[in-house]
Design a protein around this motif. Structure first.
Motif, PDB file in Angstrom:
ATOM      1  N   GLU A  13       0.723  -1.416   0.167  1.00 14.69           N
ATOM      2  CA  GLU A  13      -0.119   0.002   0.088  1.00 14.69           C
ATOM      3  C   GLU A  13       0.841   1.414   0.052  1.00 14.69           C
ATOM      4  OE1 GLU A  13       0.063  -1.571   4.346  1.00 14.69           O
ATOM      5  OE2 GLU A  13      -0.021  -2.334   2.424  1.00 14.69           O
ATOM      6  N   LEU A  14       2.157   1.045   0.182  1.00 10.90           N
ATOM      7  CA  LEU A  14       2.928   2.200   0.129  1.00 10.90           C
ATOM      8  C   LEU A  14       3.571   2.547  -1.251  1.00 10.90           C
ATOM      9  CD1 LEU A  14       5.020   1.970   3.724  1.00 10.90           C
ATOM     10  CD2 LEU A  14       2.513   3.272   2.970  1.00 10.90           C
ATOM     11  N   LEU A  15       3.425   1.508  -2.065  1.00 12.38           N
ATOM     12  CA  LEU A  15       3.724   2.169  -3.284  1.00 12.38           C
ATOM     13  C   LEU A  15       2.783   2.992  -4.197  1.00 12.38           C
ATOM     14  CD1 LEU A  15       4.616  -1.606  -4.839  1.00 12.38           C
ATOM     15  CD2 LEU A  15       6.265   0.180  -4.344  1.00 12.38           C
ATOM     16  N   ALA A  16       3.132   4.207  -4.570  1.00 13.26           N
ATOM     17  CA  ALA A  16       2.316   5.291  -4.988  1.00 13.26           C
ATOM     18  C   ALA A  16       1.859   5.001  -6.348  1.00 13.26           C
ATOM     19  CB  ALA A  16       3.171   6.281  -5.089  1.00 13.26           C
ATOM     20  N   GLU A  17       0.214   5.022  -6.426  1.00 19.59           N
ATOM     21  CA  GLU A  17      -0.206   4.728  -7.807  1.00 19.59           C
ATOM     22  C   GLU A  17      -0.546   5.999  -8.624  1.00 19.59           C
ATOM     23  OE1 GLU A  17      -2.218   1.840  -9.349  1.00 19.59           O
ATOM     24  OE2 GLU A  17      -0.972   0.423  -8.223  1.00 19.59           O
ATOM     25  N   HIS A  18      -0.637   6.964  -7.766  1.00 18.48           N
ATOM     26  CA  HIS A  18      -0.923   8.416  -8.390  1.00 18.48           C
ATOM     27  C   HIS A  18      -0.052   9.529  -7.482  1.00 18.48           C
ATOM     28  CE1 HIS A  18      -4.930   6.392  -8.796  1.00 18.48           C
ATOM     29  NE2 HIS A  18      -4.941   7.229 -10.003  1.00 18.48           N
ATOM     30  N   PRO A  19       0.409  10.397  -8.344  1.00 19.25           N
ATOM     31  CA  PRO A  19       1.410  11.407  -7.747  1.00 19.25           C
ATOM     32  C   PRO A  19       0.303  12.397  -6.774  1.00 19.25           C
ATOM     33  CG  PRO A  19       0.546  12.106  -9.977  1.00 19.25           C
ATOM     34  CD  PRO A  19      -0.131  10.725  -9.841  1.00 19.25           C
ATOM     35  N   SER A  20       1.156  13.053  -6.122  1.00 17.48           N
ATOM     36  CA  SER A  20       0.472  14.067  -5.104  1.00 17.48           C
ATOM     37  C   SER A  20      -0.345  15.084  -5.932  1.00 17.48           C
ATOM     38  CB  SER A  20       1.416  14.897  -4.250  1.00 17.48           C
ATOM     39  OG  SER A  20       2.332  15.503  -5.063  1.00 17.48           O
ATOM     40  N   GLU A  21      -1.526  15.661  -5.132  1.00  9.57           N
ATOM     41  CA  GLU A  21      -2.107  16.663  -5.994  1.00  9.57           C
ATOM     42  C   GLU A  21      -1.341  17.700  -6.741  1.00  9.57           C
ATOM     43  OE1 GLU A  21      -6.403  19.354  -5.349  1.00  9.57           O
ATOM     44  OE2 GLU A  21      -5.599  18.013  -3.615  1.00  9.57           O
ATOM     45  N   HIS A  22      -0.495  18.297  -5.917  1.00  8.11           N
ATOM     46  CA  HIS A  22       0.300  19.435  -6.324  1.00  8.11           C
ATOM     47  C   HIS A  22       1.740  18.823  -6.207  1.00  8.11           C
ATOM     48  CE1 HIS A  22      -3.200  22.114  -6.464  1.00  8.11           C
ATOM     49  NE2 HIS A  22      -3.243  21.640  -5.035  1.00  8.11           N
ATOM     50  N   ARG A  23       2.502  19.156  -7.403  1.00  6.72           N
ATOM     51  CA  ARG A  23       3.934  18.584  -7.400  1.00  6.72           C
ATOM     52  C   ARG A  23       4.597  18.951  -6.247  1.00  6.72           C
ATOM     53  NH1 ARG A  23       6.105  17.195 -12.664  1.00  6.72           N
ATOM     54  NH2 ARG A  23       4.554  17.482 -14.442  1.00  6.72           N
ATOM     55  N   ASP A  24       4.579  20.346  -5.731  1.00  6.88           N
ATOM     56  CA  ASP A  24       5.641  20.538  -4.764  1.00  6.88           C
ATOM     57  C   ASP A  24       5.042  20.293  -3.202  1.00  6.88           C
ATOM     58  OD1 ASP A  24       3.973  22.603  -4.446  1.00  6.88           O
ATOM     59  OD2 ASP A  24       5.217  24.177  -5.113  1.00  6.88           O
ATOM     60  N   GLU A  25       3.975  19.531  -3.173  1.00 10.14           N
ATOM     61  CA  GLU A  25       3.319  19.145  -1.888  1.00 10.14           C
ATOM     62  C   GLU A  25       3.405  17.667  -1.601  1.00 10.14           C
ATOM     63  OE1 GLU A  25      -0.540  21.138  -1.576  1.00 10.14           O
ATOM     64  OE2 GLU A  25       0.298  23.102  -1.354  1.00 10.14           O
ATOM     65  N   ALA A  26       4.229  17.193  -2.400  1.00  8.89           N
ATOM     66  CA  ALA A  26       4.624  15.738  -1.789  1.00  8.89           C
ATOM     67  C   ALA A  26       5.367  15.927  -0.292  1.00  8.89           C
ATOM     68  CB  ALA A  26       5.679  15.188  -2.717  1.00  8.89           C
ATOM     69  N   ARG A  27       5.538  14.785   0.243  1.00  5.91           N
ATOM     70  CA  ARG A  27       6.167  14.776   1.775  1.00  5.91           C
ATOM     71  C   ARG A  27       7.451  14.822   1.533  1.00  5.91           C
ATOM     72  NH1 ARG A  27       3.554  10.236   5.221  1.00  5.91           N
ATOM     73  NH2 ARG A  27       4.677  11.043   7.009  1.00  5.91           N
ATOM     74  N   LEU A  28       8.382  15.355   2.369  1.00  3.07           N
ATOM     75  CA  LEU A  28       9.677  15.359   2.125  1.00  3.07           C
ATOM     76  C   LEU A  28      10.377  15.011   3.635  1.00  3.07           C
ATOM     77  CD1 LEU A  28      12.318  16.393   0.458  1.00  3.07           C
ATOM     78  CD2 LEU A  28      11.985  18.627   1.740  1.00  3.07           C
ATOM     79  N   MET A  29      11.195  13.824   3.510  1.00  2.64           N
ATOM     80  CA  MET A  29      11.734  13.482   4.699  1.00  2.64           C
ATOM     81  C   MET A  29      13.387  14.182   4.462  1.00  2.64           C
ATOM     82  SD  MET A  29      13.313   9.856   6.078  1.00  2.64           S
ATOM     83  CE  MET A  29      11.653   9.458   6.719  1.00  2.64           C
TER      84      MET A  29
END
Length: 349
Positions: A13-29
């Motif tokens: 379930e952690l394999l991303a099927e879709h990108p985040s809604e906005h490019r620069d609002e993905a999470r960042l570690m």
């Protein structure tokens, strides 16, 4: 180092099927190598870690719609053809993967259009799934390439089980993609938006570009336990003199140089000399980077989260330290970060 040293359990379930809604609002570690600390941010916060004169190095390769569907002569069986590499533009010969491959033999023809305007003949077997095709098309080279684009599909990774959607043509491409030739996206760069790029520019952060045409070999599983025996497939890399000089100038000035993605890092490490200078380069690279490895010029890196025992996590471990990276991945799984091509990002400082 052994392949098994980089194994871990990754929930499906952690394999991303879709990108985040906005490019620069993905999470960042954010990983700090010196203090071995971990922060949790959003990707647009990456700007907080860089200052005037620092340099981002991007891979400007552009993904082409490499997945085609044709029908085998006589039987009409549907065959997937994945374009890997153009071998000869004049004779329109390509290396491809075919699926299912067991019945595709030398001499077979594949038809891609009802009017038979685009046909391919199998002229060689290269691997169990690999074939060499000669395309037959009555038109100019430009018309031929346009036909491939018209019929081709965005080559999303196989782990994405859903159908390709119209927005994938745009989202599975960096906003700075220029030089067509990749069959997979340099995915760390997918998080950069036009707005974020403008904010970085206003802050005085500079940009350089390299080209590395991503091939499927990057994602091939390692089939040996001894990493020294693994052979990477070659990928085409180009660094022009202007960008080489820009990177060297930032390095000499003691600035932070951030390689955006493993493909960018591979290109830099291919062309760097023993005195830590980047040279202009045009050729092929099969460089495999795994611990221990001394990096020549980049002192920061942006990357996505990679799958177990992949060559990509091995490069990250070489840059940030194996134990620290494996600990960070445990934390990522605990915090439910999304992995792989459409997943979240990691900044290593």
């Amino acid at each position: 180092m052994k392949t098994s040293d980089f194994n871990f359990h990754l929930p499906d379930e952690l394999l991303a099927e879709h990108p985040s809604e906005h490019r620069d609002e993905a999470r960042l570690m954010v990983l700090n190598r010196k203090n071995e600390t971990i922060e949790h941010r959003l990707f647009k916060d990456v700007i907080d870690y860089f200052d005037d004169g620092d340099l981002f190095v991007f891979n400007n390769t552009k993904v082409f719609p490499a997945r085609l569907y044709g029908n085998k002569e006589k039987t009409g069986a549907k065959i997937e053809v994945f374009l890997l590499r153009e071998l000869d533009a004049e004779t329109r010969v390509w290396d491809v993967l075919v699926d299912p491959a067991r019945k595709i033999r030398i001499g077979n023809k594949l038809f891609f259009t009802e009017d038979e305007s685009l046909v391919a003949e199998v002229i060689d077997n290269t691997t169990s799934r690999g074939r060499t095709l000669r395309f037959l098309f009555d038109g100019s080279y430009e018309e031929f390439r346009a036909k491939l684009k018209e019929l081709g599909e965005t080559p999303l990774p196989k782990y994405i089980k859903r159908a390709v959607e119209p927005e994938d043509a745009e989202r599975y491409q960096t906003i700075y993609a220029k030089v067509e030739g990749a069959v997979a996206a340099p995915t760390a760069g997918l998080h950069f938006s036009k707005h974020l790029m403008k904010r970085l520019e206003i802050k005085g952060i500079d940009f350089a570009e390299v080209t590395l045409h991503v091939g499927l070999g990057t994602f091939n599983p390692i089939e040996v336990e001894d990493l020294s025996k693994h052979k990477m497939e070659s990928e085409e890399a180009i660094i022009d003199l202007v960008n080489a000089e820009k990177i060297n100038a930032a390095s000499e000035a003691g600035k932070r140089i951030c390689a955006v993605g493993t493909t960018t890092m591979r290109a830099l490490e291919t062309s760097v000399s023993s005195n830590r200078k980047i040279s202009a380069y045009s050729g092929w690279t099969n460089k495999f980077i795994y611990p221990p490895h001394e990096f020549g010029v980049a002192n920061a890196m942006i990357t996505n989260f990679h799958t177990p025992k992949s060559t990509l996590i091995m490069m990250i471990a070489a840059f940030a330290g194996k134990d620290f990276v494996m600990h960070a991945y445990e934390e990522a799984i605990k915090e439910k970060y999304k992995f792989y091509s459409y997943g979240d990002a990691m900044l290593i400082l």
